[in-house]
Design an enzyme around this catalytic site. Sequence first.
Site, mmCIF file in Angstrom:
data_model
loop_
_atom_site.group_PDB
_atom_site.id
_atom_site.type_symbol
_atom_site.label_atom_id
_atom_site.label_comp_id
_atom_site.label_asym_id
_atom_site.label_seq_id
_atom_site.Cartn_x
_atom_site.Cartn_y
_atom_site.Cartn_z
ATOM 1 N N HIS A 174 0.858 -1.195 0.000
ATOM 2 C CA HIS A 174 0.000 0.000 0.000
ATOM 3 C C HIS A 174 0.889 1.239 0.000
ATOM 4 C CE1 HIS A 174 -3.170 -2.830 1.791
ATOM 5 N NE2 HIS A 174 -3.495 -2.577 0.527
ATOM 6 N N GLU A 177 2.003 3.543 3.058
ATOM 7 C CA GLU A 177 2.600 2.927 4.253
ATOM 8 C C GLU A 177 4.133 2.992 4.171
ATOM 9 O OE1 GLU A 177 0.677 -0.942 4.469
ATOM 10 O OE2 GLU A 177 -1.307 -0.015 4.432
ATOM 11 N N HIS A 302 3.358 -4.417 6.366
ATOM 12 C CA HIS A 302 2.402 -3.320 6.174
ATOM 13 C C HIS A 302 2.471 -2.367 7.377
ATOM 14 C CE1 HIS A 302 -0.143 -5.115 2.842
ATOM 15 N NE2 HIS A 302 0.595 -6.151 3.189
ATOM 16 N N GLU A 376 1.904 -5.670 10.699
ATOM 17 C CA GLU A 376 1.431 -4.283 10.646
ATOM 18 C C GLU A 376 2.310 -3.520 11.622
ATOM 19 O OE1 GLU A 376 -0.921 -2.934 8.763
ATOM 20 O OE2 GLU A 376 -2.117 -4.634 8.044
#
Length: 415
Positions: A174, A177, A302, A376
Site C-alpha cells: 500500500h 505505508e 504493512h 502491521e
Amino acid sequence: MLLLLALVSVVLAHPSGENFDGDQVFRVHVEHEDQINLIHELANAKELDFWKPDSATLIKPHSTVDFHVKAEDTAVVKDFLEQNEFLYEVLMSNMKNVLEAQFDSHTRASGHSYTKYNSWETIEAWTQQVASENPDLVSRSVIGTTFEGRNLYVLKVGKSKAKKPAVFMDCGFHAREWISPAFCQWFVREAVRTYGTESQMTELLNELDFYVLPVLNIDGYVYTWTKSRMWRKTRSTRAGNSCVGVDPNRNFNAGWCEAGASRSPCSDTYCGPAAESEKETKALADFIRNNLSSIKAYLTIHSYSQLILYPYSYDYKLPKNHEELDTLAKGAAKELATLYGTKYTYGPGATTIYPAAGGSDDWAYDQGVKYSFTFELRDTGYYGFLLPESQIKATCEETMLAVKYIVSYIREHLY
C-alpha cells in the site's frame, strides 16, 4: 545558495499536490449496528478517507474507526458525531503539520539513508549499489514491471549454496505505508552489516536465502511522493473507467473479492476486474509459484496497528497448523517487545482485525507456504501512516528481532 537549499528541502518535505492544511483525523468509537449505519451514512455524504479499517464496510461493533477528513468537511463531521452522541477524539487537528513533521530525521544525507524515507529513485539506485558492493551476499533481479513500466526488483540475500530453502519478504503493498519499504531496506542493511560478526544472522544467511522485494506498488509509492501522500492503490487504468488503481492486497486468488473487498473501481479496497489483474501482483505470484519448492516462509510488511497476523483473512476458518503459527506469532511479539516495550497483538487475520479477501498472505499459504505472516508495523494511530522518520530506526530494530525469531524457528523446522 542558502535560499536555494532551503527551497529544495521544502520541495522534498512537501510532496506536491494536496497540502492537507486543516485536514483532520478522527478516531470514533463504534458500539453497535445503528452507529455503524450512521458512519456509512456519513461516508456516503462526505468523502472520508478510512485509515483503520480500510473501508466503512469493515467496521465491527465495539471497535474504533480512524478516518481522515478534508478541512472543509471537519465542522460538518463534528456536528454529525455530536448530534448522534458518538464518543470520538481528534487524532490530528491539522494533518499538514504532522505531514511536515514526518521529515524530522536529523540525517543530512543527500542520497540514500536507512533512517530517512527514500524516494523510489533513491531506493532503485540503492538496490543496484547494495548488490554491487556485496556480491558474495546480494544479487538483484527484475521479476516484472509495473503498470507504468518501472522494474520490480527482488534482492536475493544469502551465502551461495546449492538448493537452499528460502524466505520471501515484501514491502510497500500500500503506497502510503512508508515505514514498510523502510523496513525491507533495513533488513538488507542488517544482513550485510552483521554477516560474519553476529552468529544468528550469519547462520541464517548460510542456511537460507532471503528474497526481498523492497517496494511492490512502486507506481503508487511514486504517486505518494509527487501528487497525493494518502494514495493507497496501484495506478492502473482501464478503458471506460475514470477511477484509477486496484488494492494489490485484495487482488490475489484467495477467496478473491468475497469479504472485505469492493467491486467498485473507485473504492480503496477495489479487488480489480480479476485476481492477479495487476502486473505487480501477477509478477509476485509468478515468482513465488516458480520458486515454490524452495520458499518455506512468506512475510509481508504493512502498517499501521502493531499486529502479527497469520491466515486466514478471507474466511473465519483456521489453517491446519494454526496452533504452531499462533505460538510462533506470540513468541515473535514477545521478542519484539524486549527492545522498546512496543506491544503487538497477534492472531488470525479475520478475527484479529477484520475479514479481507484476496490477500497475499492467505494466497501464499494456500500455495503450500506453511509459514505465512503479515506484519502491521508502528504505530497504533497517533501518527498512523505519517510515522515520523525519527521512529524508523526503533521500528526497524524491534521488527528485526521478531523476523529473526520467526525465521530461526523455520530454519529448525524445515519441511
